[in-house]
Every structure is written in C-alpha cells, then in structure tokens.
Design an enzyme around this catalytic site. Structure first.
Site, PDB file in Angstrom:
ATOM      1  N   SER A  43     -38.012  32.090  -0.182  1.00  0.00           N
ATOM      2  CA  SER A  43     -37.568  32.582  -1.489  1.00  0.00           C
ATOM      3  C   SER A  43     -37.100  31.448  -2.367  1.00  0.00           C
ATOM      4  CB  SER A  43     -36.404  33.563  -1.270  1.00  0.00           C
ATOM      5  OG  SER A  43     -35.716  33.816  -2.483  1.00  0.00           O
TER       6      SER A  43
ATOM      7  N   TYR B 295     -27.894  36.206   2.131  1.00  0.00           N
ATOM      8  CA  TYR B 295     -29.356  36.431   2.199  1.00  0.00           C
ATOM      9  C   TYR B 295     -30.087  35.112   1.971  1.00  0.00           C
ATOM     10  CZ  TYR B 295     -33.984  36.960   0.325  1.00  0.00           C
ATOM     11  OH  TYR B 295     -35.319  36.766   0.092  1.00  0.00           O
TER      12      TYR B 295
ATOM     13  N   LYS C 184     -32.492  32.449   4.500  1.00  0.00           N
ATOM     14  CA  LYS C 184     -33.802  31.855   4.202  1.00  0.00           C
ATOM     15  C   LYS C 184     -33.741  30.328   4.347  1.00  0.00           C
ATOM     16  CE  LYS C 184     -36.188  35.555   3.374  1.00  0.00           C
ATOM     17  NZ  LYS C 184     -37.276  35.961   4.288  1.00  0.00           N
TER      18      LYS C 184
HETATM   19  C1  WQD Z   1     -33.400  39.633 -12.527  1.00  0.00           C
HETATM   20  C2  WQD Z   1     -32.682  39.527 -13.853  1.00  0.00           C
HETATM   21  C3  WQD Z   1     -30.351  40.086 -13.774  1.00  0.00           C
HETATM   22  C4  WQD Z   1     -30.859  44.343 -12.912  1.00  0.00           C
HETATM   23  C5  WQD Z   1     -33.548  38.511  -6.764  1.00  0.00           C
HETATM   24  C6  WQD Z   1     -33.046  37.897  -5.523  1.00  0.00           C
HETATM   25  C7  WQD Z   1     -33.925  36.761  -5.104  1.00  0.00           C
HETATM   26  C8  WQD Z   1     -35.362  37.200  -5.043  1.00  0.00           C
HETATM   27  C9  WQD Z   1     -35.783  37.805  -6.355  1.00  0.00           C
HETATM   28  C10 WQD Z   1     -35.918  37.729  -2.758  1.00  0.00           C
HETATM   29  C11 WQD Z   1     -31.299  38.905 -13.725  1.00  0.00           C
HETATM   30  C12 WQD Z   1     -31.122  41.056 -14.659  1.00  0.00           C
HETATM   31  C13 WQD Z   1     -31.127  43.009 -13.160  1.00  0.00           C
HETATM   32  C14 WQD Z   1     -30.246  45.126 -13.918  1.00  0.00           C
HETATM   33  C15 WQD Z   1     -30.223  43.223 -15.373  1.00  0.00           C
HETATM   34  N1  WQD Z   1     -35.557  38.123  -4.003  1.00  0.00           N
HETATM   35  N2  WQD Z   1     -30.823  42.466 -14.371  1.00  0.00           N
HETATM   36  N3  WQD Z   1     -29.951  44.533 -15.119  1.00  0.00           N
HETATM   37  O1  WQD Z   1     -31.375  38.283  -9.057  1.00  0.00           O
HETATM   38  O2  WQD Z   1     -33.303  37.070 -10.201  1.00  0.00           O
HETATM   39  O3  WQD Z   1     -33.442  37.601  -7.815  1.00  0.00           O
HETATM   40  O4  WQD Z   1     -34.887  38.895  -6.630  1.00  0.00           O
HETATM   41  O5  WQD Z   1     -36.240  36.652  -2.395  1.00  0.00           O
HETATM   42  O6  WQD Z   1     -33.497  36.350  -3.832  1.00  0.00           O
HETATM   43  O7  WQD Z   1     -31.765  37.358  -5.810  1.00  0.00           O
HETATM   44  O8  WQD Z   1     -33.585  39.432  -9.468  1.00  0.00           O
HETATM   45  O9  WQD Z   1     -34.244  41.584 -10.389  1.00  0.00           O
HETATM   46  O10 WQD Z   1     -31.871  41.340  -9.467  1.00  0.00           O
HETATM   47  O11 WQD Z   1     -32.487  40.231 -11.601  1.00  0.00           O
HETATM   48  O12 WQD Z   1     -29.938  42.688 -16.477  1.00  0.00           O
HETATM   49  O13 WQD Z   1     -29.957  46.344 -13.762  1.00  0.00           O
HETATM   50  O14 WQD Z   1     -32.489  40.842 -14.368  1.00  0.00           O
HETATM   51  O15 WQD Z   1     -29.105  39.757 -14.367  1.00  0.00           O
HETATM   52  O16 WQD Z   1     -31.058  38.102 -14.859  1.00  0.00           O
HETATM   53  P1  WQD Z   1     -32.824  38.056  -9.205  1.00  0.00           P
HETATM   54  P2  WQD Z   1     -33.037  40.754 -10.188  1.00  0.00           P
END
Ligand code: WQD
Length: 341
Positions: free
Chosen positions: A125, A150, A154
């Site tokens: 990741s 998590y 990794k």
């Molecule tokens: C994306 C953006 C939130 C939800 C995660 C894991 C990472 C990888 C990919 C596995 C951010 C914003 C989100 C919401 C929002 N997974 N958001 N409102 O955190 O970039 O990464 O997924 O390997 O390990 O951490 O993904 O989809 O949670 O967030 O504004 O209700 O969307 O702040 O900027 P993230 P995400």
C-alpha cells in the site's frame, strides 16, 4: 498455469481473479470470508464463465494453510491479498491487525519455502510511505513512520519478504504499493462489498447517492491544495487487477533484476475530494448531498504516484480515469441494491 490467490473473494482479489482467468491462468482461491462475501465467486463465474477452486480456510491456521499449499505446490505463484485493511479499525484493535496480517503472511511464506512455490506477489500500500515529503511518490521515496497499525503491518510485511528474499534466492517477489483503489468491474457483476459502514470516500459517495447514508461529509476544505480538499491518486480496481497479472508474468518470464522488486500502482494524477465528487455528479447525473466538515485525523494533505517503473517494467498502462471509476462504482452500487448484497 496455476496460481494461488489469497483473499480472492475480496475487492481487489476478486477483480484480479477475473483478470487472471481471462489470461488463462487456473486459479486457486483461499479466503476465510471474514471480510468478504462469497457472492464474489458467482460474479467471477458470470463474467468469465470459469470457476476458481475455492478453499474457505483461515491463513492464520498454519496446518490448514500448509495442507492447501502442499496440495497445489505445482502452482507457478501466489498472489497474497488476504489481510485486514481498515485504517480506523487498526487504530482501535492493533493486536488483531498485527496478529492477523503478519501471521497469515508468515504461514504463506513458510508454505512457499516448504513446497518451493517460486513466485510471490504481495498486496502492499502507498500507506507504507507515511506522510511523504515529496510528490509524486516514487518507489525510492523514503519510508516514514506508518500513520496507523494497518500501514505498519504492510511495512513489516515488506520487511519480512525482503529479508526472506535475501537468503532464499529460489523465491522471486514483487511488492505492489496501491494508491487509492476505486470503482468496479464494467459489467457491474463484482465490486467492493463494504461489510459495515464504509471507511473510504467512493463507497461513501455511492451509498449517499443511493440513499443508504444521509449525507457525505468532506473532511476539510482548508488544506493547501487547489480547492482546499485533500488530493489522492484514485486508481480503477481493474487497472490494479491487470497489474497483478502482468507482475506475475514478469516473474514467470524471469524479467526481474532482483528477487524483491517494488512497484507503485497509481495513475500518477492527483484528484481532490471535491473534484472526485464533481466527477461522480457528472457521470451519475445526481446531485450529491454533502457538507464540509472538520479535517479527519491522520489524513495526509496530498499523495499521488510516480508510476513510471510499473509502466516501463510491466508494460502496464491505466485504461480507466476517475470518471470511469465513478460510473462503475455507481453502477455497482445499484446492482448491489438489486442483488440485496
Ligand atoms: C480519501 C479522501 C478523506 C471519506 C485509504 C487507506 C490507505 C489505502 C487507500 C489500503 C481523504 C476524504 C473520505 C469521507 C472524506 N487503503 N474523505 N469523507 O484515507 O486516502 O486511504 O485507502 O491500502 O491505506 O488509508 O482513503 O477513501 O478514506 O479517503 O472527505 O466520508 O477522502 O479525508 O482525503 P485514504 P479514503
């Protein structure tokens, strides 16, 4: 040729099995169904008209794992997806994450060594980079402290594989660092099936749009980005899936220079939360009910990939963009409602 896929009924695992079957691999799927739905096997068969051989076992059970790997020691490789992957849950239950994600990996590697299965592709990741200082992120970007247990599992997993590779020249390994996997198969017959309330942006968008959730909160629009919301590299799950098939073939063809190679899997384009929402509204023709809320702890401001290594070495190219991803995610959300998943 036979390939073993662990976590194969999961989101990325199921899409990868479709790609492998379409490239005429025989697939052995191992999953304990703890965080996935057996429907994925049905969807895979509907798309490919082929069935993977399925074993419902827990990879933390060493004897059960070794028994299956011995039975399929003629496999050309293992693609290892099986892991718990919720950042938030890992913060609340770190021991469960360390135990599950590391014990399962160790058992698979012990089996590989015992039965001389030659090739290994590991689901890693972009979160291993932590809060990267430089953008775009390359495979040589310094690894910083993990932001969650998590992500730490990794990082540890990569270190275990690297140290194993150093003293075991027979096995060849590839670590694939995914950025933000999104979307669903164009057929809308498989996709991400969130077990409970979604953590990630795109399923949150589609569940809000279909009425499962009341509204989406954008976690902050006061960041130092072009529109104030966080920037991510959203990559279509089918592009990720195809990269796994190409990575395995790369090892089979012995094109790797070392026996532990690392590749970023991202589009190379940064997209902000508000831009992702706009893309969804455009392709779905739906106005999304969202409000701007406070920043979410642990969020990095911006992260996106330099994917040139994977493009050049694996001859891999992204076929889909953010609008394709949003449309496929929306079609899948509607199909899940129809299938009552
Ligand atoms: C994306 C953006 C939130 C939800 C995660 C894991 C990472 C990888 C990919 C596995 C951010 C914003 C989100 C919401 C929002 N997974 N958001 N409102 O955190 O970039 O990464 O997924 O390997 O390990 O951490 O993904 O989809 O949670 O967030 O504004 O209700 O969307 O702040 O900027 P993230 P995400």
């Amino acid at each position: 040729m036979k390939v073993i896929v662990t976590g194969g009924t999961g989101y990325i695992g199921s899409h990868t099995i479709v790609d492998l079957l379409e490239h005429n691999f025989e697939v052995i799927c191992i999953d304990n169904l703890s965080r996935s739905n057996k429907y994925a096997l049905e969807g895979i068969e509907k798309i490919t008209n082929k069935k993977p051989t399925f074993y419902n076992i827990d990879l933390c059970d060493r004897n059960a794992t070794l028994k299956v790997l011995q039975e399929h020691k003629d496999a050309v490789g293992i693609i290892h997806f099986a892991a718990l992957k919720s950042v938030g849950e890992s913060v609340e239950k770190p021991l469960m994450y360390y135990a599950n994600n590391i014990d399962s990996l160790l058992n698979v590697l012990i089996g590989m060594k015992s039965f001389s299965i030659p090739n290994f592709v590991f689901s890693s990741s972009c979160s291993v980079y932590g809060n990267a200082d430089e953008l775009p992120v390359t495979e040589n970007t310094p690894i910083k402290n993990a932001e969650s247990p998590y992500a730490h599992t990794k990082q540890i997993g990569e270190d275990i594989i690297r140290n194993f590779a150093t003293v075991n020249p027979i096995q060849q390994h590839i670590l694939l660092r995914y950025f933000n996997p999104v979307g669903a198969h164009p057929s809308a017959l498989i996709g991400e099936i969130p077990i409970e309330k979604p953590n990630n942006l795109v399923p949150y968008i589609t569940q809000t749009a279909i009425g499962k959730l009341d509204e989406l909160t954008v976690f902050g629009n006061d960041y130092n980005t072009r529109d104030g919301s966080c920037v991510r590299d959203y990559i279509h799950v089918c592009d990720i899936a195809n990269a796994h098939t190409l990575a395995l073939q790369f090892l089979i063809d012995k094109k790797n220079k070392t026996n532990c190679e690392v590749f970023n899997l991202g589009t190379g384009n940064g997209v902000s939360v508000l831009e992702a929402i706009a893309a969804f509204e455009k392709v779905s023709n739906k106005k999304l009910n969202y409000t701007i809320g406070p920043r979410r702890a642990g969020d990095v401001v911006a992260v996106y990939a330099d994917n040139t290594r994977a493009q050049q070495a694996l001859n891999w190219n992204c076929k889909y963009n953010i609008e394709d991803a949003m449309l496929s995610a929306w079609n899948w959300e509607n199909k899940m409602q129809e299938l009552k998943l």
